[in-house]
Design an enzyme around this catalytic site. Structure first.
Site, PDB file in Angstrom:
ATOM      1  N   ALA A 247       6.103  -7.906   7.168  1.00 13.37           N
ATOM      2  CA  ALA A 247       7.221  -8.695   7.671  1.00 13.37           C
ATOM      3  C   ALA A 247       8.490  -7.882   7.449  1.00 13.37           C
ATOM      4  O   ALA A 247       8.534  -6.994   6.593  1.00 13.37           O
ATOM      5  CB  ALA A 247       7.288 -10.028   6.938  1.00 13.37           C
TER       6      ALA A 247
ATOM      7  N   GLY B 225       2.376  -8.344   6.087  1.00 11.89           N
ATOM      8  CA  GLY B 225       2.161  -9.086   7.325  1.00 11.89           C
ATOM      9  C   GLY B 225       1.433  -8.274   8.383  1.00 11.89           C
ATOM     10  O   GLY B 225       0.792  -8.842   9.270  1.00 11.89           O
TER      11      GLY B 225
ATOM     12  N   GLU C 201      -2.077  -8.737   7.581  1.00 12.23           N
ATOM     13  CA  GLU C 201      -2.398 -10.137   7.908  1.00 12.23           C
ATOM     14  C   GLU C 201      -2.523 -10.336   9.417  1.00 12.23           C
ATOM     15  O   GLU C 201      -3.383 -11.094   9.879  1.00 12.23           O
ATOM     16  CB  GLU C 201      -1.319 -11.049   7.320  1.00 12.23           C
TER      17      GLU C 201
ATOM     18  N   GLU D 152       3.195  -7.411  -1.323  1.00  8.61           N
ATOM     19  CA  GLU D 152       4.266  -8.410  -1.482  1.00  8.61           C
ATOM     20  C   GLU D 152       4.721  -8.612  -2.918  1.00  8.61           C
ATOM     21  O   GLU D 152       5.890  -8.883  -3.177  1.00  8.61           O
ATOM     22  CB  GLU D 152       3.817  -9.763  -0.909  1.00  8.61           C
TER      23      GLU D 152
HETATM   24  N1  CO8 Z   1      10.693  -4.277   6.880  1.00 13.26           N
HETATM   25  C1  CO8 Z   1      11.814  -3.717   7.367  1.00 13.26           C
HETATM   26  N2  CO8 Z   1      11.961  -2.375   7.532  1.00 13.26           N
HETATM   27  C2  CO8 Z   1      10.930  -1.604   7.182  1.00 13.26           C
HETATM   28  C3  CO8 Z   1       9.736  -2.133   6.672  1.00 13.26           C
HETATM   29  C4  CO8 Z   1       9.631  -3.539   6.525  1.00 13.26           C
HETATM   30  N3  CO8 Z   1       8.514  -4.151   6.080  1.00 13.26           N
HETATM   31  N4  CO8 Z   1       8.891  -1.119   6.398  1.00 13.26           N
HETATM   32  C5  CO8 Z   1       9.550   0.005   6.744  1.00 13.26           C
HETATM   33  N5  CO8 Z   1      10.771  -0.279   7.199  1.00 13.26           N
HETATM   34  C6  CO8 Z   1      11.795   0.658   7.675  1.00 13.26           C
HETATM   35  C7  CO8 Z   1      12.414   1.411   6.518  1.00 13.26           C
HETATM   36  O1  CO8 Z   1      13.401   0.623   5.884  1.00 13.26           O
HETATM   37  C8  CO8 Z   1      12.975   2.628   7.222  1.00 13.26           C
HETATM   38  O2  CO8 Z   1      14.173   2.269   7.876  1.00 13.26           O
HETATM   39  P1  CO8 Z   1      15.541   3.076   7.543  1.00 13.26           P
HETATM   40  O3  CO8 Z   1      15.240   4.488   7.965  1.00 13.26           O
HETATM   41  O4  CO8 Z   1      16.542   2.385   8.397  1.00 13.26           O
HETATM   42  O5  CO8 Z   1      15.752   2.935   6.093  1.00 13.26           O
HETATM   43  C9  CO8 Z   1      11.929   2.888   8.304  1.00 13.26           C
HETATM   44  O6  CO8 Z   1      11.204   1.645   8.481  1.00 13.26           O
HETATM   45  C10 CO8 Z   1      10.934   3.968   7.917  1.00 13.26           C
HETATM   46  O7  CO8 Z   1      10.387   3.620   6.664  1.00 13.26           O
HETATM   47  P2  CO8 Z   1      10.457   4.590   5.377  1.00 13.26           P
HETATM   48  O8  CO8 Z   1      11.551   5.581   5.526  1.00 13.26           O
HETATM   49  O9  CO8 Z   1      10.473   3.720   4.167  1.00 13.26           O
HETATM   50  O10 CO8 Z   1       9.063   5.313   5.532  1.00 13.26           O
HETATM   51  P3  CO8 Z   1       8.144   5.876   4.366  1.00 13.26           P
HETATM   52  O11 CO8 Z   1       7.037   6.596   5.056  1.00 13.26           O
HETATM   53  O12 CO8 Z   1       8.963   6.594   3.358  1.00 13.26           O
HETATM   54  O13 CO8 Z   1       7.547   4.573   3.641  1.00 13.26           O
HETATM   55  C11 CO8 Z   1       6.483   2.436   3.510  1.00 13.26           C
HETATM   56  C12 CO8 Z   1       6.715   3.698   4.347  1.00 13.26           C
HETATM   57  C13 CO8 Z   1       5.726   2.763   2.236  1.00 13.26           C
HETATM   58  C14 CO8 Z   1       5.665   1.494   4.372  1.00 13.26           C
HETATM   59  C15 CO8 Z   1       7.837   1.799   3.132  1.00 13.26           C
HETATM   60  O14 CO8 Z   1       8.651   1.717   4.311  1.00 13.26           O
HETATM   61  C16 CO8 Z   1       7.695   0.404   2.598  1.00 13.26           C
HETATM   62  O15 CO8 Z   1       7.399   0.232   1.431  1.00 13.26           O
HETATM   63  N6  CO8 Z   1       7.907  -0.630   3.446  1.00 13.26           N
HETATM   64  C17 CO8 Z   1       7.800  -2.010   3.042  1.00 13.26           C
HETATM   65  C18 CO8 Z   1       6.345  -2.428   2.979  1.00 13.26           C
HETATM   66  C19 CO8 Z   1       6.241  -3.845   2.503  1.00 13.26           C
HETATM   67  O16 CO8 Z   1       6.673  -4.188   1.425  1.00 13.26           O
HETATM   68  N7  CO8 Z   1       5.610  -4.722   3.318  1.00 13.26           N
HETATM   69  C20 CO8 Z   1       5.414  -6.088   2.977  1.00 13.26           C
HETATM   70  C21 CO8 Z   1       6.579  -6.889   3.411  1.00 13.26           C
HETATM   71  S1  CO8 Z   1       6.452  -8.589   2.869  1.00 13.26           S
HETATM   72  C22 CO8 Z   1       5.355  -9.292   3.943  1.00 13.26           C
HETATM   73  O17 CO8 Z   1       4.829  -8.654   4.808  1.00 13.26           O
HETATM   74  C23 CO8 Z   1       5.084 -10.753   3.758  1.00 13.26           C
HETATM   75  C24 CO8 Z   1       4.521 -11.316   5.035  1.00 13.26           C
HETATM   76  C25 CO8 Z   1       4.587 -12.799   4.996  1.00 13.26           C
HETATM   77  C26 CO8 Z   1       5.674 -13.381   5.810  1.00 13.26           C
HETATM   78  C27 CO8 Z   1       5.418 -14.828   5.908  1.00 13.26           C
HETATM   79  C28 CO8 Z   1       6.532 -15.600   6.484  1.00 13.26           C
HETATM   80  C29 CO8 Z   1       6.216 -17.054   6.530  1.00 13.26           C
END
Ligand code: CO8
Length: 255
Positions: A63, A106, A109, A129
């Site tokens: 998400a 997500g 999921e 998460e």
């Molecule tokens: N949300 C928003 N932006 C994201 C996300 C995300 N989940 N993942 C990556 N991005 C963005 C980064 O912020 C970055 O943007 P910017 O250059 O503007 O900073 C761009 O994508 C590229 O990402 P990275 O530079 O971080 O790339 P890396 O290769 O260094 O890292 C990772 C990749 C490891 C995936 C890292 O981006 C990361 O940790 N992302 C978050 C992953 C995460 O925590 N996912 C779970 C989110 S919570 C969830 O999914 C709950 C779902 C339930 C919702 C239910 C609602 C009812």
């Protein structure tokens, strides 16, 4: 601007998540776009299966965390936030996830909402998460546990450890692992096969498999039996049986 690309190839609809700047993170716009496209395919008699895919780097990285800033429990409940994904999961059309790269949170999921997951050997699955102080919110505590069992679900969700594609295959999370470059064509071929079968029979079969996780065994078997009996009233079943006896290919009309 759309967050997805769509295309129809034969009887297969393809939805490609297209937010490269955010590794296809799921935000409200992307949900609206995916739900609208998938619902349109579901209602189109000319489409018998949907393939959902992302980019080489990410199926979806979860998400959209940046869109979570300032969210409150009250607002989440009032908006029934992200509940449209339940409507997506409930669509009767078979959905096939073609996963390369990251399927996190997500994103994992969303793949699990699909009926088949075809993974590239570069795919990684995880539920990170807890590292954000959150818990999964799009079904992982339930669907992941049913897919891989309690021991692995506890490990993946509580530690945030990622599964490689081969581990995911061995755990029963994905249907097949293929070389990364072949993921889409493999998913398309599976989708074309499914879409070529009698649509009412395909929908009944996938609904009953889903029901296996929701009802006691005897109820599920009874529902299967009733549906099996009913399929003999389908023109496609009459044709399919006749074609077998007459040693020819069936002329399937999806009725
Ligand atoms: N949300 C928003 N932006 C994201 C996300 C995300 N989940 N993942 C990556 N991005 C963005 C980064 O912020 C970055 O943007 P910017 O250059 O503007 O900073 C761009 O994508 C590229 O990402 P990275 O530079 O971080 O790339 P890396 O290769 O260094 O890292 C990772 C990749 C490891 C995936 C890292 O981006 C990361 O940790 N992302 C978050 C992953 C995460 O925590 N996912 C779970 C989110 S919570 C969830 O999914 C709950 C779902 C339930 C919702 C239910 C609602 C009812």
């Amino acid at each position: 601007m759309s967050t997805i690309r769509t295309e129809q190839r034969g009887r297969v609809g393809v939805i490609t998540l297209d937010r490269p700047e955010a590794l296809n993170a799921l935000n409200d716009e992307l949900l609206a776009d995916v739900l609208a496209a998938a619902t349109a395919y579901d209602r189109d008699a000319g489409v018998g299966a949907v393939v959902i895919t992302g980019s080489e780097r990410a199926f979806a990285a979860g998400a959209d965390v940046k869109a979570m800033v300032g969210r409150t429990p009250q607002r989440n409940a009032a908006e029934q936030w992200m509940s449209g994904w339940d409507a997506f999961a409930a669509l009767g059309i078979p959905k096939i996830a073609a996963v390369r790269g990251l399927a996190l949170g997500g994103g994992c999921e969303l793949a699990m909402m699909c009926d088949l997951i075809i993974a590239g050997d570069d795919a990684q699955f995880g539920q990170p998460e807890l590292a954000l102080g959150l818990i999964p919110g799009l079904g992982a505590t339930q669907r992941l546990t049913r897919a891989v069992g309690k021991a692995r679900a506890m490990d993946l969700i509580l530690t945030g450890r990622r599964l490689s594609a081969t581990e995911a295959l061995e755990a029963g999370l994905v249907s097949r692992v293929v070389p990364a470059a072949e993921v889409l064509e493999t998913a398309m071929a599976a989708a074309a096969t499914i879409a070529g079968y009698s649509a009412p029979a395909v929908r009944a079969a996938r609904r009953l498999i889903a029901q296996a996780f929701e009802s006691p065994l005897d109820e599920g078997v009874a529902a299967e039996r009733a549906e099996f009996y009913r399929t003999f009233g389908n023109a496609d079943a009459i044709e399919g049986i006749a074609a077998f006896v007459e040693k020819r290919d069936p002329d399937i009309r999806h009725r």
